[in-house]
Write an enzyme that holds these catalytic residues in place. Structure first.
Site, PDB file in Angstrom:
ATOM      1  N   CYS A  63      29.034  11.786  -3.103  1.00 60.32           N
ATOM      2  CA  CYS A  63      29.485  12.739  -4.121  1.00 60.32           C
ATOM      3  C   CYS A  63      29.189  14.163  -3.686  1.00 60.32           C
ATOM      4  O   CYS A  63      28.076  14.480  -3.270  1.00 60.32           O
ATOM      5  CB  CYS A  63      28.792  12.437  -5.441  1.00 60.32           C
ATOM      6  SG  CYS A  63      29.209  13.601  -6.734  1.00 60.32           S
ATOM      7  N   CYS A  69      23.216  18.401  -8.431  1.00 61.61           N
ATOM      8  CA  CYS A  69      23.200  17.660  -9.700  1.00 61.61           C
ATOM      9  C   CYS A  69      21.948  16.784  -9.789  1.00 61.61           C
ATOM     10  O   CYS A  69      21.507  16.212  -8.796  1.00 61.61           O
ATOM     11  CB  CYS A  69      24.455  16.787  -9.774  1.00 61.61           C
ATOM     12  SG  CYS A  69      24.521  15.764 -11.247  1.00 61.61           S
ATOM     13  N   CYS A  72      21.949  11.787 -10.135  1.00 63.83           N
ATOM     14  CA  CYS A  72      21.671  10.684  -9.200  1.00 63.83           C
ATOM     15  C   CYS A  72      20.452  11.040  -8.343  1.00 63.83           C
ATOM     16  O   CYS A  72      20.192  12.209  -8.076  1.00 63.83           O
ATOM     17  CB  CYS A  72      22.856  10.464  -8.258  1.00 63.83           C
ATOM     18  SG  CYS A  72      24.293   9.749  -9.054  1.00 63.83           S
ATOM     19  N   CYS A 146      32.434  13.507 -10.315  1.00 58.58           N
ATOM     20  CA  CYS A 146      31.283  12.600 -10.404  1.00 58.58           C
ATOM     21  C   CYS A 146      31.685  11.172 -10.007  1.00 58.58           C
ATOM     22  O   CYS A 146      32.729  10.669 -10.428  1.00 58.58           O
ATOM     23  CB  CYS A 146      30.765  12.616 -11.843  1.00 58.58           C
ATOM     24  SG  CYS A 146      29.474  11.416 -12.161  1.00 58.58           S
ATOM     25  N   GLN A 246      24.899  -1.732 -23.086  1.00 55.19           N
ATOM     26  CA  GLN A 246      24.619  -1.820 -21.650  1.00 55.19           C
ATOM     27  C   GLN A 246      25.445  -0.749 -20.942  1.00 55.19           C
ATOM     28  O   GLN A 246      26.551  -0.424 -21.367  1.00 55.19           O
ATOM     29  CB  GLN A 246      24.943  -3.228 -21.135  1.00 55.19           C
ATOM     30  CG  GLN A 246      24.099  -4.332 -21.786  1.00 55.19           C
ATOM     31  CD  GLN A 246      22.599  -4.247 -21.441  1.00 55.19           C
ATOM     32  OE1 GLN A 246      22.204  -3.551 -20.510  1.00 55.19           O
ATOM     33  NE2 GLN A 246      21.771  -4.930 -22.215  1.00 55.19           N
ATOM     34  N   PHE A 273      15.520  -8.526 -30.109  1.00 54.94           N
ATOM     35  CA  PHE A 273      15.987  -7.198 -29.708  1.00 54.94           C
ATOM     36  C   PHE A 273      17.493  -7.307 -29.408  1.00 54.94           C
ATOM     37  O   PHE A 273      17.955  -7.046 -28.300  1.00 54.94           O
ATOM     38  CB  PHE A 273      15.220  -6.667 -28.490  1.00 54.94           C
ATOM     39  CG  PHE A 273      13.725  -6.624 -28.677  1.00 54.94           C
ATOM     40  CD1 PHE A 273      13.120  -5.512 -29.236  1.00 54.94           C
ATOM     41  CD2 PHE A 273      12.922  -7.700 -28.315  1.00 54.94           C
ATOM     42  CE1 PHE A 273      11.728  -5.465 -29.413  1.00 54.94           C
ATOM     43  CE2 PHE A 273      11.546  -7.666 -28.487  1.00 54.94           C
ATOM     44  CZ  PHE A 273      10.944  -6.552 -29.037  1.00 54.94           C
ATOM     45  N   GLU A 293      16.740  -7.580 -34.796  1.00 51.98           N
ATOM     46  CA  GLU A 293      16.887  -6.224 -34.235  1.00 51.98           C
ATOM     47  C   GLU A 293      16.219  -5.221 -35.175  1.00 51.98           C
ATOM     48  O   GLU A 293      16.220  -5.411 -36.389  1.00 51.98           O
ATOM     49  CB  GLU A 293      18.405  -5.948 -34.067  1.00 51.98           C
ATOM     50  CG  GLU A 293      18.834  -4.510 -33.945  1.00 51.98           C
ATOM     51  CD  GLU A 293      18.248  -3.767 -32.741  1.00 51.98           C
ATOM     52  OE1 GLU A 293      18.177  -4.326 -31.641  1.00 51.98           O
ATOM     53  OE2 GLU A 293      17.846  -2.605 -32.952  1.00 51.98           O
ATOM     54  N   ASP A 345      15.273  -9.079 -24.978  1.00 54.22           N
ATOM     55  CA  ASP A 345      15.756  -7.917 -24.223  1.00 54.22           C
ATOM     56  C   ASP A 345      15.158  -6.652 -24.834  1.00 54.22           C
ATOM     57  O   ASP A 345      15.851  -5.870 -25.491  1.00 54.22           O
ATOM     58  CB  ASP A 345      17.299  -7.885 -24.284  1.00 54.22           C
ATOM     59  CG  ASP A 345      17.891  -6.709 -23.525  1.00 54.22           C
ATOM     60  OD1 ASP A 345      17.173  -6.071 -22.746  1.00 54.22           O
ATOM     61  OD2 ASP A 345      19.092  -6.443 -23.722  1.00 54.22           O
ATOM     62  N   CYS A 371      14.481  -3.743 -18.699  1.00 54.98           N
ATOM     63  CA  CYS A 371      14.831  -2.475 -18.036  1.00 54.98           C
ATOM     64  C   CYS A 371      13.573  -1.812 -17.477  1.00 54.98           C
ATOM     65  O   CYS A 371      13.604  -0.646 -17.136  1.00 54.98           O
ATOM     66  CB  CYS A 371      15.557  -1.547 -19.012  1.00 54.98           C
ATOM     67  SG  CYS A 371      14.611  -1.217 -20.510  1.00 54.98           S
TER      68      CYS A 371
HETATM   69  C1  LIG Z   1      17.425  -2.837 -24.284  1.00 53.19           C
HETATM   70  S1  LIG Z   1      18.128  -2.790 -25.888  1.00 53.19           S
HETATM   71  C2  LIG Z   1      18.929  -4.359 -25.901  1.00 53.19           C
HETATM   72  C3  LIG Z   1      19.946  -4.567 -26.975  1.00 53.19           C
HETATM   73  C4  LIG Z   1      20.879  -5.764 -26.785  1.00 53.19           C
HETATM   74  N1  LIG Z   1      20.185  -6.956 -26.358  1.00 53.19           N
HETATM   75  C5  LIG Z   1      22.000  -5.426 -25.826  1.00 53.19           C
HETATM   76  O1  LIG Z   1      22.028  -5.992 -24.719  1.00 53.19           O
HETATM   77  O2  LIG Z   1      22.868  -4.615 -26.165  1.00 53.19           O
HETATM   78  C6  LIG Z   1      16.709  -2.993 -26.876  1.00 53.19           C
HETATM   79  C7  LIG Z   1      16.961  -3.098 -28.352  1.00 53.19           C
HETATM   80  O3  LIG Z   1      15.692  -3.225 -29.001  1.00 53.19           O
HETATM   81  C8  LIG Z   1      15.753  -2.524 -30.234  1.00 53.19           C
HETATM   82  N2  LIG Z   1      14.358  -2.208 -30.591  1.00 53.19           N
HETATM   83  C9  LIG Z   1      13.565  -1.217 -30.130  1.00 53.19           C
HETATM   84  N3  LIG Z   1      12.342  -1.290 -30.674  1.00 53.19           N
HETATM   85  C10 LIG Z   1      12.347  -2.369 -31.499  1.00 53.19           C
HETATM   86  C11 LIG Z   1      11.362  -2.971 -32.343  1.00 53.19           C
HETATM   87  N4  LIG Z   1      10.136  -2.459 -32.410  1.00 53.19           N
HETATM   88  N5  LIG Z   1      11.708  -4.088 -33.030  1.00 53.19           N
HETATM   89  C12 LIG Z   1      12.950  -4.595 -32.932  1.00 53.19           C
HETATM   90  N6  LIG Z   1      13.918  -4.069 -32.172  1.00 53.19           N
HETATM   91  C13 LIG Z   1      13.625  -2.959 -31.463  1.00 53.19           C
HETATM   92  C14 LIG Z   1      16.620  -1.325 -29.955  1.00 53.19           C
HETATM   93  O4  LIG Z   1      17.191  -0.813 -31.137  1.00 53.19           O
HETATM   94  C15 LIG Z   1      17.658  -1.924 -29.007  1.00 53.19           C
HETATM   95  O5  LIG Z   1      18.771  -2.392 -29.716  1.00 53.19           O
END
Ligand SMILES: C[S@@+](CC[C@H](N)C(=O)[O-])C[C@H]1O[C@@H](n2cnc3c(N)ncnc32)[C@H](O)[C@@H]1O
Length: 415
Positions: A63, A69, A72, A146, A246, A273, A293, A345, A371
């Site tokens: 790039c 920038c 990256c 970009c 994502q 989550f 969630e 997640d 992550c």
């Molecule tokens: C990495 S994202 C994953 C979301 C989903 N699995 C996806 O792939 O789109 C983490 C998620 O955890 C939720 N989150 C963060 N802190 C939390 C908590 N203390 N209790 C429950 N959910 C929570 C966030 O709102 C978010 O939606």
């Protein structure tokens, strides 16, 4: 600057942010292990860097904006090097917890596939300019070519600039989060002028003119031409403005494929989550799912998407803070209807409290999407000590050319 004032150093490894690190430690951004570099030492940082002996893994950054920038960090390294480095980050985090496992080949999202970005957009004398912040600075770098963003995001730059002309203050740049959807652009603006009557009318006209699917100003909806829905399996969900998704469609597909493989055959799955249902809704093609969630609007969006869909099994939803109030073993294993698999997640902090309860519940199979390799490894150790085996890790790189690493992993209960 005389050459005498310059220091020479050999880079031995990369730090967490992808910077080269020499003895000291001395941090040298955009250098690679094995390289001999020279520069001016300022505290623990090397500046005005010259690469004296380049690594065999050094490549020409694709790039043209890379030099200035800050979007990256790793374009100066070959894809093979970055893949091995990211797998190594996970391997080292596991090894620090006394764990090891098999690694599947990395999945890297292609160039120009990022579906969402937050641009900084500033008013100028002539109009406005949009881009990413420069390296370690507040200066905005324009990024018309970009290599990260989907073409539809790049095409939205003039729209973001028009928003700034209409509603940015002279003091601060707007932060415009743009997400692509099949219905068009989903735009969320922060740091703008307060929304008054004339501004509201101007923004609504602008949204119509540029066919913005949804425009949100701070927390206020300004225009909704069409719901900017995202497909999750056969369901379509309209996420709340700015909600987690994502980063790329390809990364999402790779994570989902891993999660589906791990949970295959399970008739009841708990998705912890769960976000807006990225995994819950596709999984509901073959299993009953309970989605938990912590953001109320995301739970509502997931539920609405499920109710409109056809042919899915039951998806129940629960709004709950899983850090303070994790699901307990008796909830994970209600009499006669225990979950046969769990998907988890969490955000970067990991899921310390919830993992302890999952381990106690002895759910036979766990798909862990992470992550953050460090919090993942900490949680993995809890599961392994409770009798799970960590069967494999699949690194998924949807933040191409960054130092960020994501993964999916399979845990199964031994015996
Ligand atoms: C990495 S994202 C994953 C979301 C989903 N699995 C996806 O792939 O789109 C983490 C998620 O955890 C939720 N989150 C963060 N802190 C939390 C908590 N203390 N209790 C429950 N959910 C929570 C966030 O709102 C978010 O939606």
């Amino acid at each position: 600057m005389t050459d005498a004032a310059r220091t020479t150093a050999t880079i031995s490894r990369l730090g967490h942010h992808g910077d080269g690190v020499a003895d000291g430690p001395l941090f040298a951004p955009r250098t690679l292990p094995g390289e001999i570099v020279s520069g001016v030492a300022e505290g623990s940082h090397l500046t005005q860097i010259r690469v004296e002996t380049p690594s065999e893994h050094r490549v020409q950054p694709p790039c043209r904006h890379y030099r200035s920038c800050g979007g990256c960090q790793m374009q100066h390294a070959s894809d093979a090097f970055v893949a091995e480095w990211k797998a190594g980050v996970v391997r080292n985090a596991l090894s620090a917890q006394g764990l090891e496992t098999d690694f599947r080949p990395i999945h890297t999202s292609p160039a120009r596939s990022r579906r969402r970005a937050t641009l900084a957009v500033r008013r100028t004398k002539k109009g406005a300019m949009a881009g990413f912040h420069g390296r370690a600075s507040d200066v905005i770098t324009e990024i018309p070519d970009c290599h990260l963003l989907e073409p539809a995001l790049l095409a939205a730059i003039p729209v973001a600039e028009a928003l700034a002309v209409a509603g940015a203050s002279r003091k601060a740049p707007l932060a415009v989060t743009i997400t692509t959807s099949d219905a068009g652009l989903d735009m969320l603006v922060r740091n703008g002028k307060p929304l008054d009557g004339p501004l509201r009318i101007e923004l609504a006209q602008l949204a119509e003119r540029h066919r913005i699917a949804r425009l949100t100003w701070e927390d206020e909806p300004v225009a909704m031409e069409q719901p900017p829905e995202q497909p999750f399996g056969p369901a379509n969900v309209c996420p709340p403005p700015g909600a987690f998704l994502q980063a790329t469609r390809e990364g999402e597909a790779a994570l989902l494929a891993a999660v589906q493989e791990i949970t295959k055959g399970a008739r009841r799955i708990v998705d912890l989550f769960a976000g807006c249902g990225t995994f819950s809704l596709p999984l509901a093609q073959t299993a009953e799912v309970h989605a938990v969630e912590g953001e109320r609007d995301m739970v509502k969006a997931l539920d609405a998407g499920w109710r409109k869909s056809k042919g899915l099994r039951r998806v129940s939803t629960e709004y709950r803070d899983l850090f303070r109030n994790p699901l307990l073993p008796e909830e994970i294993n209600p009499f006669g209807a225990a979950f046969e698999a769990a998907v988890i997640d969490p955000p970067r902090a990991g899921a310390e409290a919830q993992i302890k309860q999952l381990a106690k519940a002895r759910t036979p199979v766990i798909a862990y999407v992470s992550c953050n390799p460090v919090s993942f490894a900490r949680d993995a150790k809890v599961l392994v000590e409770a009798g799970y085996s960590l069967d494999w890790v699949q690194v998924v790189d949807q933040f191409r050319w960054s130092a960020h690493t994501e993964l999916a992993a399979r845990f199964t209960l031994k015996d």
